[in-house]
Write a protein that holds these residues in place. Structure first.
Motif, mmCIF file in Angstrom:
data_model
loop_
_atom_site.group_PDB
_atom_site.id
_atom_site.type_symbol
_atom_site.label_atom_id
_atom_site.label_comp_id
_atom_site.label_asym_id
_atom_site.label_seq_id
_atom_site.Cartn_x
_atom_site.Cartn_y
_atom_site.Cartn_z
ATOM 1 N N ASP A 1 -0.283 4.281 -0.756
ATOM 2 C CA ASP A 1 -0.458 3.881 -2.157
ATOM 3 C C ASP A 1 -0.628 2.313 -2.351
ATOM 4 O OD1 ASP A 1 -0.821 6.605 -3.121
ATOM 5 O OD2 ASP A 1 1.339 6.447 -3.872
ATOM 6 N N ARG A 2 0.258 1.661 -1.632
ATOM 7 C CA ARG A 2 0.127 0.171 -1.874
ATOM 8 C C ARG A 2 -1.057 -0.344 -1.123
ATOM 9 N NH1 ARG A 2 4.053 -2.563 1.984
ATOM 10 N NH2 ARG A 2 4.390 -0.636 3.557
ATOM 11 N N PRO A 3 -1.504 -1.588 -1.527
ATOM 12 C CA PRO A 3 -2.812 -2.276 -0.533
ATOM 13 C C PRO A 3 -2.094 -2.751 0.756
ATOM 14 C CG PRO A 3 -2.116 -3.252 -2.496
ATOM 15 C CD PRO A 3 -1.325 -2.252 -2.549
ATOM 16 N N ALA A 4 -3.122 -2.890 1.651
ATOM 17 C CA ALA A 4 -2.593 -3.512 2.961
ATOM 18 C C ALA A 4 -2.358 -4.869 2.664
ATOM 19 C CB ALA A 4 -3.762 -3.100 3.947
ATOM 20 N N ARG A 5 -1.174 -5.410 3.600
ATOM 21 C CA ARG A 5 -1.038 -6.891 3.392
ATOM 22 C C ARG A 5 -1.635 -7.455 4.493
ATOM 23 N NH1 ARG A 5 5.342 -6.243 3.355
ATOM 24 N NH2 ARG A 5 4.857 -5.311 5.265
ATOM 25 N N PRO A 6 -1.670 -8.769 4.602
ATOM 26 C CA PRO A 6 -2.466 -9.490 5.734
ATOM 27 C C PRO A 6 -1.746 -9.416 6.999
ATOM 28 C CG PRO A 6 -2.376 -10.951 3.703
ATOM 29 C CD PRO A 6 -1.625 -9.503 3.191
ATOM 30 N N ALA A 8 -2.550 -4.933 13.397
ATOM 31 C CA ALA A 8 -3.451 -4.038 13.689
ATOM 32 C C ALA A 8 -4.581 -4.589 14.710
ATOM 33 C CB ALA A 8 -4.170 -3.306 12.589
ATOM 34 N N ALA A 9 -4.997 -5.577 14.254
ATOM 35 C CA ALA A 9 -6.063 -6.361 15.342
ATOM 36 C C ALA A 9 -5.566 -6.793 16.559
ATOM 37 C CB ALA A 9 -6.769 -7.575 14.489
#
Length: 166
Positions: A4-9, A15-16
């Protein structure tokens, strides 16, 4: 709840990084490529033609292959004039032209021109010893020249300023 929470930088960067590592691991290992050109052979204890060379050796080989030896001798007369004749003499005269073995030297005064005419055999001997015997064969010394009346925007033909007096 984590969904539910947005992805952090930092999560996006992680992930990249993982994706780049996976792509790098999947790629085949690079092979060593040979540079185009002839295959290098060992030259022995001396430096070869393709090894780094001192600049003086390269310039000497260029002068000899292009047959510029005569031009470099002539240039040495003008470039090393002070070292060839000495600083005392070089302070009072300068070489002007060198044509067909005759070096024209311009003195700063008529007294120095006379002295240089007396020293001409000594100067020629120095030039022959240090530059070469066939470059300068004769030495012509001239004094300073007088100003010319034949130049400028108001010059006229004729005798010049003398013809206004009579």
């Amino acid at each position: 709840m984590a969904e539910d929470r947005p992805a952090r930088p930092s999560d996006i960067a992680r992930a990249a990084l993982e994706a780049a590592r996976a792509a790098s691991a999947a790629r085949p290992a690079p092979t060593r490529r040979r540079v185009a050109g002839p295959r290098r052979t060992w030259t022995g204890p001396r430096p070869g033609d393709d090894d780094p060379q001192p600049l003086a050796r390269l310039v000497d080989s260029l002068v000899s292959t292009q047959d510029w030896t005569e031009q470099t001798r002539v240039g040495a007369v003008f470039g090393r004039w002070s070292a060839l004749v000495g600083p005392d003499i070089a302070a009072h005269c300068r070489p002007e032209t060198l044509t067909e073995g005759e070096l024209l030297v311009v003195a700063e005064s008529t007294a120095w021109a006379t002295q240089l005419r007396l020293l001409a055999p000594t100067i020629l001997a120095r030039l022959r010893a240090q530059v070469g015997g066939d470059v300068v064969t004769r030495l012509r010394v001239v004094g300073p020249t007088a100003p010319s009346w034949k130049k400028g925007p108001r010059s006229v033909r004729g005798r010049g300023p003398r013809d206004t007096y009579g």
